[in-house]
Each structure stands twice: as C-alpha cells, then as structure tokens.
Design an enzyme around this catalytic site. Structure first.
Site, PDB file in Angstrom:
ATOM      1  N   ASN A  10     -21.477 -30.330 -67.598  1.00  0.00           N
ATOM      2  CA  ASN A  10     -21.582 -30.659 -66.176  1.00  0.00           C
ATOM      3  C   ASN A  10     -22.468 -31.897 -66.044  1.00  0.00           C
ATOM      4  OD1 ASN A  10     -21.974 -30.791 -63.436  1.00  0.00           O
ATOM      5  ND2 ASN A  10     -23.179 -28.904 -63.286  1.00  0.00           N
ATOM      6  N   TRP A  11     -21.828 -33.029 -65.779  1.00  0.00           N
ATOM      7  CA  TRP A  11     -22.590 -34.289 -65.745  1.00  0.00           C
ATOM      8  C   TRP A  11     -23.317 -34.483 -64.421  1.00  0.00           C
ATOM      9  CZ3 TRP A  11     -18.481 -38.188 -68.111  1.00  0.00           C
ATOM     10  CH2 TRP A  11     -18.168 -37.765 -69.420  1.00  0.00           C
ATOM     11  N   LYS A  12     -23.057 -33.662 -63.450  1.00  0.00           N
ATOM     12  CA  LYS A  12     -23.709 -33.740 -62.129  1.00  0.00           C
ATOM     13  C   LYS A  12     -23.588 -35.167 -61.574  1.00  0.00           C
ATOM     14  CE  LYS A  12     -26.657 -30.012 -63.583  1.00  0.00           C
ATOM     15  NZ  LYS A  12     -27.884 -29.276 -63.437  1.00  0.00           N
ATOM     16  N   HIS A  96     -21.838 -23.565 -58.008  1.00  0.00           N
ATOM     17  CA  HIS A  96     -23.015 -23.952 -58.800  1.00  0.00           C
ATOM     18  C   HIS A  96     -24.270 -23.738 -57.948  1.00  0.00           C
ATOM     19  CE1 HIS A  96     -25.914 -26.339 -61.022  1.00  0.00           C
ATOM     20  NE2 HIS A  96     -25.106 -26.201 -62.064  1.00  0.00           N
ATOM     21  N   GLU A  98     -26.830 -25.427 -57.521  1.00  0.00           N
ATOM     22  CA  GLU A  98     -27.280 -26.595 -56.746  1.00  0.00           C
ATOM     23  C   GLU A  98     -26.461 -26.736 -55.472  1.00  0.00           C
ATOM     24  OE1 GLU A  98     -27.000 -29.369 -59.970  1.00  0.00           O
ATOM     25  OE2 GLU A  98     -28.704 -28.386 -60.932  1.00  0.00           O
ATOM     26  N   GLU A 168     -25.702 -18.401 -64.826  1.00  0.00           N
ATOM     27  CA  GLU A 168     -26.727 -19.440 -64.918  1.00  0.00           C
ATOM     28  C   GLU A 168     -27.950 -19.016 -64.114  1.00  0.00           C
ATOM     29  OE1 GLU A 168     -24.899 -23.480 -65.878  1.00  0.00           O
ATOM     30  OE2 GLU A 168     -24.813 -23.268 -63.716  1.00  0.00           O
ATOM     31  N   GLY A 174     -32.043 -26.849 -65.906  1.00  0.00           N
ATOM     32  CA  GLY A 174     -32.752 -28.129 -65.894  1.00  0.00           C
ATOM     33  C   GLY A 174     -34.252 -27.999 -66.029  1.00  0.00           C
ATOM     34  N   SER A 214     -30.360 -24.735 -69.681  1.00  0.00           N
ATOM     35  CA  SER A 214     -31.088 -25.384 -70.773  1.00  0.00           C
ATOM     36  C   SER A 214     -30.538 -25.035 -72.156  1.00  0.00           C
ATOM     37  CB  SER A 214     -32.591 -25.075 -70.673  1.00  0.00           C
ATOM     38  OG  SER A 214     -33.104 -25.531 -69.439  1.00  0.00           O
ATOM     39  N   GLY A 235     -25.809 -28.774 -68.725  1.00  0.00           N
ATOM     40  CA  GLY A 235     -26.117 -29.956 -67.926  1.00  0.00           C
ATOM     41  C   GLY A 235     -26.692 -31.051 -68.802  1.00  0.00           C
ATOM     42  N   GLY A 236     -28.016 -31.066 -68.921  1.00  0.00           N
ATOM     43  CA  GLY A 236     -28.721 -32.160 -69.600  1.00  0.00           C
ATOM     44  C   GLY A 236     -28.168 -32.504 -70.976  1.00  0.00           C
TER      45      GLY A 236
HETATM   46  C1  PEP Z   1     -26.185 -26.626 -65.153  1.00  0.00           C
HETATM   47  O1  PEP Z   1     -26.535 -27.342 -64.247  1.00  0.00           O
HETATM   48  O2  PEP Z   1     -25.096 -26.017 -65.050  1.00  0.00           O
HETATM   49  C2  PEP Z   1     -27.051 -26.493 -66.310  1.00  0.00           C
HETATM   50  C3  PEP Z   1     -26.911 -25.431 -67.052  1.00  0.00           C
HETATM   51  O3  PEP Z   1     -27.965 -27.481 -66.519  1.00  0.00           O
HETATM   52  P1  PEP Z   1     -28.984 -27.605 -67.789  1.00  0.00           P
HETATM   53  O4  PEP Z   1     -28.181 -27.374 -69.036  1.00  0.00           O
HETATM   54  O5  PEP Z   1     -29.536 -28.987 -67.703  1.00  0.00           O
HETATM   55  O6  PEP Z   1     -30.021 -26.537 -67.602  1.00  0.00           O
END
Ligand code: PEP
Length: 256
Positions: A10-12, A96, A98, A168, A174, A214, A235-236
């Site tokens: 997920n590049w957001k 999600h 967010e 999640e 994040g 994470s 994500g990251g």
């Molecule tokens: C996400 O936003 O779906 C996520 C899991 O981010 P991260 O891996 O950065 O925690």
C-alpha cells in the site's frame, strides 16, 4: 488447508509519478516470478492507469486504495468500481484505518463497497483493526468482529471466499510497533471462526487473512509461519524494491 499467500504493498499518498512507475516496473521484474505467492501493489489513484499498462502480462495485481460503491454519478473526487476495472485494477483496498479515521469511512459503507466490487469482478482487500485504546480495554475481538461482519454482510459464500481480509491493528500501522505473531494469530483465528459462523467452515478455510502493521523483512517469516496468517498488507516496507522483494520472497532464498 493451505492457502496461497498474498503480499500487498500500500503506497498510500507517497512517491512521485516517476518514482511510482519505476517501482512498479521493478516489482514486475523482480516479484512477478514467484509462483507460490500472489503479489499486489496499490499506487496512488492517479498512477493506476500508467502502472496498469506496465503490468500488462504480469501476474502482479493492481489495487486502488479506495473506491465508491456507485457505478457512476455526482461523487466529486471518487473512483467507481467500473472505472477501476476498466483501468486494469484487480483489487481494491477498502476500510483502511486511515480512511476510517480521517475520511469518515463507516462499516456500512465498507459493506456496500465490498458488494459493488464483487459485482464488477474486483477483489476487495477489506481492512479491519482495533485502536490501542480498544485493545487496552479488551474490545479487540468485538471491534474486529463487527467490522468483518458488516464488511462481508452482502456477500455470497463464494464471494466471501475470494475476499481478502487484512487485520491491521491501528496501533501497529506506521508506528514501528508490530503485533507479536501470537497476538496476530489469536485475532486471525477469531476472524476465521467468525467467518465459519457467518458462512460455513469450508468457506472460512478458503479466505485469506493478511496481517498488516509494520511488517518488514526482519519479522515477515515469523508472522507468516502462523497457521491463520496468509499474507501481509505492507505500507512503509513496500516503498523500496529491496524490502518489498524480500517480503515477497520470504519463503525462498532471495535472488535464487
Ligand atoms: C498499512 O498502512 O496498511 C500498513 C500496514 O502500513 P505499515 O506497514 O507502514 O505499518
């Protein structure tokens, strides 16, 4: 039952257009050759079209990060499932945290999106998860269960089996904090038991449940070794090709 793992990035709202196209091409070239794992990338919306062209003929799936449930209409700023399908998407992330937190996404809306996506042959990646306050007050299972139940309420058993659920925990997204493999497995098993009650055991066993929060190369193997963890939403660590390729290749010797 063995379920095919699915690793999704997920590049957001990150990466320039040039960087997003370069990363997509690198994922296609380095992650499209693993036969025992599904790979999906979710670029920012305006990059879906050019990236879809670069993924043509590749097994790498393409996800939008959100959608509306309507086919078309006066919904400024939204993408419809019809448009996403036409663009070349295969998956759409819905619910999600967010979007729930900053854009008022509701359980009911997430259920409508899941329904609309299946109507158009798109696979929902349905995100659920509790906040830190909810975990600390013992509400994790209640919160996650009601999010899952609302998200899949309108689906047939076969549609449910195709749906990907991403657990999640909000406190792990994040933040660098990761649920322990045991904490994640406990919730994944509860989700699968819930799906068994909502549909039936055979359907529940087919559903792939990703963990997100994470995930990185150093913890992916331990998480993925849990019986009910069938992949990761990342994500990251999906923003650079080296870390994402290591996640995808976690079951093989890297660069074999
Ligand atoms: C996400 O936003 O779906 C996520 C899991 O981010 P991260 O891996 O950065 O925690």
């Amino acid at each position: 039952m063995s379920r095919r793992p699915v690793i999704a990035g997920n590049w957001k709202m990150n990466l320039s257009a040039d960087d997003a196209i370069a990363l997509a091409a690198a994922v296609r070239d380095r992650c499209g050759r693993f036969r025992d794992v599904d790979v999906v990338i979710a670029p920012q919306g305006m990059m879906l079209w050019p990236i879809a062209r670069r993924l043509e003929g590749s097994p790498v799936g393409l996800a939008a990060q959100n959608c509306h449930w309507a086919d078309k209409g006066a919904y400024t700023g939204e993408f419809s499932p019809v448009q996403l399908k036409e663009t070349g998407c295969t998956h759409v992330i819905i619910g999600h945290s967010e979007r729930r937190q900053y854009f008022g996404e509701t359980d009911e809306g997430v259920g409508k999106k899941a329904r609309a996506l299946h109507d158009h042959g798109l696979i929902p990646i349905l995100c659920v998860g509790e906040s830190l306050q909810q975990r600390e007050s013992g509400q994790t299972i209640a919160v996650v269960s009601s999010q899952v139940a609302a998200g899949v309420a309108e689906l047939s058993d076969d549609e449910l089996a195709e749906t990907i659920i991403a657990y999640e925990p909000v406190w792990a997204i994040g933040t660098g904090l990761t649920a322990s493999p045991e904490q994640a497995q406990d919730v994944h098993l509860e989700i699968r038991n819930l799906l068994s009650r909502l549909a039936n055991e055979a359907t529940a066993q087919r559903v792939r449940i990703q963990y997100g929060g994470s995930v990185k190369p150093s913890n992916v193997r331990e998480l993925m070794s849990q019986a009910d963890i069938d992949g990761a939403l990342v994500g990251g660590a999906s923003l650079t090709i080296d870390s994402f390729a290591q996640l995808v290749a976690h079951r093989e010797d890297f660069d074999k």
